[in-house]
Structure formats: structure tokens, C-alpha cells
Motif scaffolding. Sequence first.
Motif, short mmCIF file in Angstrom:
data_model
loop_
_atom_site.label_atom_id
_atom_site.label_comp_id
_atom_site.label_asym_id
_atom_site.label_seq_id
_atom_site.Cartn_x
_atom_site.Cartn_y
_atom_site.Cartn_z
N PRO A 56 0.82 -1.22 0.00
CA PRO A 56 0.00 0.00 0.00
C PRO A 56 0.85 1.27 0.00
N GLY A 57 0.54 2.16 -0.93
CA GLY A 57 1.20 3.45 -1.00
C GLY A 57 2.60 3.46 -1.54
N LEU A 58 3.09 2.30 -2.04
CA LEU A 58 4.47 2.21 -2.50
C LEU A 58 4.55 1.78 -3.96
N SER A 59 3.67 2.31 -4.79
CA SER A 59 3.70 1.96 -6.21
C SER A 59 3.08 3.10 -7.02
N ASN A 60 3.37 3.09 -8.29
CA ASN A 60 2.79 4.04 -9.23
C ASN A 60 2.21 3.25 -10.39
N CYS A 61 0.90 3.39 -10.63
CA CYS A 61 0.21 2.61 -11.66
C CYS A 61 -0.61 3.52 -12.56
N ASN A 62 -0.71 3.13 -13.81
CA ASN A 62 -1.60 3.79 -14.76
C ASN A 62 -2.24 2.72 -15.64
N ALA A 63 -3.54 2.85 -15.87
CA ALA A 63 -4.27 1.83 -16.63
C ALA A 63 -5.31 2.48 -17.52
N ALA A 64 -5.70 1.75 -18.56
CA ALA A 64 -6.73 2.22 -19.47
C ALA A 64 -7.49 1.03 -20.03
N SER A 65 -8.75 1.27 -20.39
CA SER A 65 -9.58 0.23 -20.99
C SER A 65 -10.44 0.83 -22.08
N THR A 66 -10.95 -0.02 -22.96
CA THR A 66 -11.80 0.44 -24.06
C THR A 66 -12.73 -0.68 -24.50
N THR A 67 -13.86 -0.31 -25.06
CA THR A 67 -14.74 -1.26 -25.73
C THR A 67 -14.82 -0.97 -27.22
N THR A 68 -14.02 -0.03 -27.69
CA THR A 68 -14.04 0.35 -29.10
C THR A 68 -13.09 -0.53 -29.91
N VAL A 69 -13.60 -1.22 -30.88
CA VAL A 69 -12.79 -2.09 -31.73
C VAL A 69 -11.79 -1.24 -32.52
N GLY A 70 -10.54 -1.66 -32.52
CA GLY A 70 -9.50 -0.96 -33.26
C GLY A 70 -8.82 0.14 -32.48
N GLN A 71 -9.34 0.51 -31.31
CA GLN A 71 -8.71 1.56 -30.52
C GLN A 71 -7.48 1.01 -29.79
N THR A 75 -0.09 2.71 -21.79
CA THR A 75 0.11 3.23 -20.45
C THR A 75 1.55 3.01 -20.02
N SER A 76 1.97 3.71 -18.97
CA SER A 76 3.30 3.52 -18.41
C SER A 76 3.26 3.80 -16.92
N GLY A 77 4.22 3.24 -16.20
CA GLY A 77 4.33 3.48 -14.77
C GLY A 77 5.79 3.47 -14.35
N SER A 78 6.16 4.28 -13.37
CA SER A 78 7.55 4.30 -12.90
C SER A 78 7.57 4.58 -11.40
N TYR A 79 8.66 4.12 -10.77
CA TYR A 79 8.81 4.31 -9.33
C TYR A 79 10.30 4.41 -9.03
N SER A 80 10.66 5.34 -8.14
CA SER A 80 12.06 5.48 -7.76
C SER A 80 12.16 5.96 -6.32
N GLN A 81 13.25 5.57 -5.68
CA GLN A 81 13.57 6.07 -4.35
C GLN A 81 15.09 6.09 -4.22
N ALA A 82 15.58 6.96 -3.35
CA ALA A 82 17.02 7.16 -3.24
C ALA A 82 17.69 6.13 -2.35
N THR A 83 17.11 5.85 -1.17
CA THR A 83 17.75 4.98 -0.20
C THR A 83 16.72 4.06 0.46
N PRO A 84 16.90 2.73 0.33
CA PRO A 84 17.79 2.03 -0.60
C PRO A 84 17.35 2.30 -2.04
N SER A 85 18.30 2.30 -2.95
CA SER A 85 18.04 2.72 -4.32
C SER A 85 17.10 1.78 -5.06
#
Length: 299
Positions: A56-71, A75-85
Motif C-alpha cells: 500500500p502506498g508504494l507503487s505508481n500505476c496507470n491503466a486504461a480500458s476500451t470497448t471500441t474495436v481498433g482503438q 500506459t506507463s508506470g515508474s517508481y524510484s527512491q534514493a535509499t535504498p536505491s
Amino acid sequence: MRIHLAVLPLALVSLPGFAAEMSQQDLGATGALVSSCAGMATGAFPIEGGLFDWRPGLSNCNAASTTTVGQNLATSGSYSQATPSVQADSHGSATYGSVGMYAHFRANNSSGFAAAESTAGWTDTWTLMPANPSQIGQNAVLSFSVHLDGVLDGLPTGNSYTRIGSQVWLNNAAVGGQNFRVQGQGQGGFPFHQVINQDLSFSVTVKLGTPFELGIFSRASAGVAGAGPNWFSEASSDFASTLTWQGISGVTLAGNAIDYTLSSQSGIDWTVAYAPVPEPSVALLLSAGLLALALRRRA
């Protein structure tokens, strides 16, 4: 893939829905989704199509959905911290019949189970109608395949894992035995490298003449395999290009092939392999351009 598309008014073309993280349960009777995340996990491996095991609280997420054919979704997600790296990132794409997934991380093992993952897939509601009406209501075996193409890499430092998995879902339940999973570890001076380029064959039992929901969900993930020592681990799971539908290989009743017709809620002809199609907005612009050209010539 033969996909039946009607030219719709622009107001009827649906836009993708967005969320922090999505799973198979977030789709209705038809739809495609992609969910890309990175962060700190618990070290478990949830089934493909389900939510990942983020702390909990230690991730970054992005999502998408569609019902349109051909669409096409991305998405992308990233996470970073300095210590521990920790540095982790993922991205993915999805449309009906084709998905792509990529995950990469580099982290100090003392941070815990750092990971990145991308989950993607689709669901559609099918009806298989036998040519022989007397077979309606009987159970038949539907066989189909997808093509999976990608690379798993784990560096020889630290202790990392890299993993790809695909799971078939039927009527909102994962089908036992109808999956494909490969995992490797890079550790202690020994790297892991595996290229996957193959067709995956699956089969499910369905009732002829009765609608059913069929889905395929896949996940590429990479992360720390064992938290603890002050080592750096790094791995990637690159299936960005991609997993694609290859069509139906057969429908059998008591071991004998039968003739049938297929209808789907999306309008897609799943009997044949996936082939890219223009998004509805592109098709509308093309139609408008052709109409304008015709009017100009007439003038």
C-alpha cells in the motif's frame, strides 16, 4: 483479422477509461485493458489478469480500458527512491486481439521486493452456433492459439527474476491448466537470457448456442527475487511487441470436428488471426477526406 466496423457518428465513438490499476474484473462482457505499474511488492505472483501484489502506498500505476474495436491503448508506470536505491519502470499497449508488455527494474536488494510489471488483455462475449441444430446445448471443445514474442533478461549481479505469463479466462474465472509461464533468475555471477517466439495453444469447453465470455490476459514482470543483502539486481521482461491472436484452430464435439458459425459482442471475427485496423477516429477522418475530394472533383 476481419473486423466488422460501421462508420459511426463521432459522438458515438467511445473514449478509453483510465484508472490507477485495473484487472480482468474491471472489464464487462467485452473490452480490452492495459495496466502498467512499478514499486514495492510483497514477493507473491498473482494470476495474470488479477491485480499485482503491491504494498500500500508504494507503487505508481496507470491503466486504461476500451470497448471500441481498433482503438489502441498505451500506459506507463515508474517508481524510484534514493535509499535504498530503486528504479523501476513499465509500459504496455492493448487492443482487441493484440497486447504488448514491458517491465524493467534496478534496485538494491535491501530495499525489499522492488518490481515492475505490465498486465494487458481482452475479453469478448462469443456464441458458437453449430451447423447441426440438434447439437445446440451440447458441450464442445474450442481450440485456439496466440503468438508470443519477447525476451527475458536477468543480469548476473544480485538476485533478480524476470517472468512472462498468459492465462485464459472463461466466464470471469481463470481456467485451470490453460496458461503459459516462464521465469528465470539472474544471480551470483550467472545471467539469465531467454528468447520466446512461439505459438501458444489453448482449449476451453463451452456450450454450443449459449453466450460465454472468453478472455486472455498476460503479464510481463521483473523484480528482486530475494530481499536482504546489499546487492544490486537488474532484470527486464520485454514483450512489447507482442502477444497476438492467431485464430480458432477447431471446434470439436466428442472428439469430432463440427461446422459452426461464430458471433461476438464486439463484432470481431475471431475465427481468423489478428490484423491491425485503423482506429474509428482515423476511419472517420479518412471518410471525410474522401468525401471532400469527391465534392471538389464534382465542383
